[in-house]
Scaffold this motif. Structure first.
Motif, mmCIF file in Angstrom:
data_model
loop_
_atom_site.group_PDB
_atom_site.id
_atom_site.type_symbol
_atom_site.label_atom_id
_atom_site.label_comp_id
_atom_site.label_asym_id
_atom_site.label_seq_id
_atom_site.Cartn_x
_atom_site.Cartn_y
_atom_site.Cartn_z
ATOM 1 N N ASP A 71 0.732 -21.230 -31.312
ATOM 2 C CA ASP A 71 0.148 -20.946 -32.564
ATOM 3 C C ASP A 71 -1.244 -21.492 -32.859
ATOM 4 O O ASP A 71 -2.323 -20.786 -33.411
ATOM 5 N N PRO A 72 -1.634 -22.784 -32.510
ATOM 6 C CA PRO A 72 -2.814 -23.506 -32.675
ATOM 7 C C PRO A 72 -3.786 -22.738 -31.776
ATOM 8 O O PRO A 72 -5.034 -22.402 -32.297
ATOM 9 N N ALA A 73 -3.368 -22.438 -30.434
ATOM 10 C CA ALA A 73 -4.426 -21.615 -29.664
ATOM 11 C C ALA A 73 -4.840 -20.278 -30.129
ATOM 12 O O ALA A 73 -5.998 -19.997 -30.067
ATOM 13 N N SER A 101 -10.347 -22.349 -19.224
ATOM 14 C CA SER A 101 -10.383 -23.779 -18.995
ATOM 15 C C SER A 101 -9.218 -24.487 -19.403
ATOM 16 O O SER A 101 -8.691 -25.456 -18.752
ATOM 17 N N VAL A 102 -8.629 -24.040 -20.756
ATOM 18 C CA VAL A 102 -7.597 -24.879 -21.182
ATOM 19 C C VAL A 102 -6.110 -24.534 -20.770
ATOM 20 O O VAL A 102 -5.230 -25.373 -20.855
ATOM 21 N N ARG A 103 -6.135 -23.226 -20.325
ATOM 22 C CA ARG A 103 -4.768 -22.717 -20.109
ATOM 23 C C ARG A 103 -3.828 -23.720 -19.090
ATOM 24 O O ARG A 103 -2.821 -24.028 -19.398
ATOM 25 N N PRO A 104 -4.427 -24.158 -17.941
ATOM 26 C CA PRO A 104 -3.678 -25.023 -17.006
ATOM 27 C C PRO A 104 -3.355 -26.474 -17.564
ATOM 28 O O PRO A 104 -2.035 -27.008 -17.536
ATOM 29 N N LEU A 106 -2.939 -26.776 -21.197
ATOM 30 C CA LEU A 106 -1.690 -26.453 -22.153
ATOM 31 C C LEU A 106 -0.446 -26.338 -21.415
ATOM 32 O O LEU A 106 0.513 -26.809 -21.963
ATOM 33 N N LYS A 107 -0.444 -25.599 -20.422
ATOM 34 C CA LYS A 107 0.894 -25.405 -19.762
ATOM 35 C C LYS A 107 1.674 -26.542 -19.299
ATOM 36 O O LYS A 107 2.447 -26.701 -19.061
ATOM 37 N N LEU A 116 1.008 -29.277 -29.903
ATOM 38 C CA LEU A 116 -0.447 -29.797 -29.833
ATOM 39 C C LEU A 116 -0.661 -31.123 -30.543
ATOM 40 O O LEU A 116 -1.543 -31.991 -30.087
ATOM 41 N N ARG A 117 0.175 -31.502 -31.586
ATOM 42 C CA ARG A 117 -0.333 -32.593 -32.264
ATOM 43 C C ARG A 117 0.377 -34.037 -31.528
ATOM 44 O O ARG A 117 -0.208 -35.045 -31.984
#
Length: 343
Positions: A71-73, A101-104, A106-107, A116-117
């Motif tokens: 949801d945040p992404a 860049s952020v996918r790996p 976040l996974k 995320l918080r």
């Protein structure tokens, strides 16, 4: 066509519009769907409810994350796409680069965290530790943008990116200052200097490209030039500098057999290109180079038009990886400005 109109308008009141999605999905035997949509649009009866490809991509790309990260992404990417009171819209290439860049990261985080918080500064440092060079730089800027957005929207309590710095930029990949540009203009005294400078500043030509240009590559009457096989419009600054240089060349070496555009006293009676040192003139002694001026031109384009690697590749005929490096630098320089409120 009448059969198609009858099919989609049947049962509707006068003035009711037809969703474009229905035009694409309902069967219309012997009817061209694009033509049917065109006719409906001309009659002001078409409701284009189609979803742009980039929005569909955002939905697909973020759906692979756990809800607390998806949801945040998704909200972040949509704001990057559309802009808001705090930020101007970004080009689509920026969205692709940021999520790549952020996918790996976040996974990896979603394996041990639900939202995320929950991410702390130690989590950020752990994710960045194995990254180096441009990959680390890109990841830092993408995460900084994501967490800054999330903090502004109240999706997280604290921003774990505060105090996390990206690697220092290569001085050769930073814009020239006004004073530096003024000094370079003063140093370019000879007609050949001014043409070399113009080729780098206007066309982002490399030193080797300039050295190996031949007279056949230049078409002054039609204001065209071929650089690395790429036929392009000759810039006004380069056009004037080329005319001046060719006048100088004809005056000093009218019978030179050398096919190269640039010649010197040493090469005028042969066929070899001029040396690297010849093109350096006074630049090298003052800390500049043709390639630094070239880099400034590409970076200026990225800052002016937007950090889009595809655009840079097409305009300057450069490799996509090279374009991505300039895009990363431009994103770094624009990041603070783009996140500031504007009127």
């Amino acid at each position: 066509m009448l059969d198609g109109l009858t099919t989609v308008l049947d049962g509707r009141f006068i003035g009711d519009t037809v969703p474009f999605s229905e035009v694409r999905t309902r069967p219309h035997r012997h009817v061209s769907r694009p033509r049917l949509a065109e006719v409906l649009a001309d009659l002001e009866l078409l409701d284009d409810d189609s979803t742009p490809a980039i929005r569909s991509w955002i939905d697909r790309a973020t759906s692979e994350f756990a809800p607390g990260f998806a949801d945040p992404a998704r909200q972040w990417l949509l704001v990057l796409l559309d802009g808001d009171a705090r930020a101007r819209p970004r080009c689509e290439a920026t969205l692709y680069a940021y999520l790549k860049s952020v996918r790996p990261v976040l996974k990896k985080w979603e394996l041990d965290h639900g939202h995320l918080r929950e991410i702390t500064r130690s989590d950020v440092h752990a994710a960045l530790r194995p990254l180096t060079g441009s990959r680390r730089n890109s990841t830092v800027h993408a995460l900084r943008s994501l967490f800054r957005f999330a903090k502004h929207r109240g999706l997280i309590f604290t921003n774990p990116m505060l105090g996390v710095k990206a690697p220092h930029l290569d001085p050769a990949m930073t814009p020239l200052t006004a004073d530096e540009i003024g000094l370079i203009e003063q140093l370019a005294i000879r007609p050949s200097d001014r043409l070399a400078l113009a080729l780098a500043a206007e066309h982002a030509a490399r030193t080797n490209t300039i050295r190996n240009l031949t007279l056949d590559h230049l078409d002054l009457p039609n204001r065209r030039i071929i650089l690395v096989g790429h036929n392009q419009r000759l810039g006004e600054l380069t056009y004037r500098a080329a005319k001046s240089w060719l006048d100088h060349r004809r005056t000093n070496w009218p019978n030179s057999p050398n096919p190269h555009l640039f010649i010197s006293k040493r090469t005028a009676h042969g066929t070899a290109p001029v040396s690297h040192e010849y093109l350096r003139f006074s630049l090298g002694r003052n800390g500049f180079s043709i390639d630094r001026i070239r880099a400034d031109r590409i970076l200026h384009e990225a800052l002016t038009v937007g950090p889009d690697p595809l655009h840079l590749s097409m305009v300057f005929n450069i490799h996509h990886e090279t374009a991505l490096r300039y895009t990363t630098v431009a994103e770094h320089l624009l990041s603070d400005e783009l996140e500031q409120p504007h009127g």
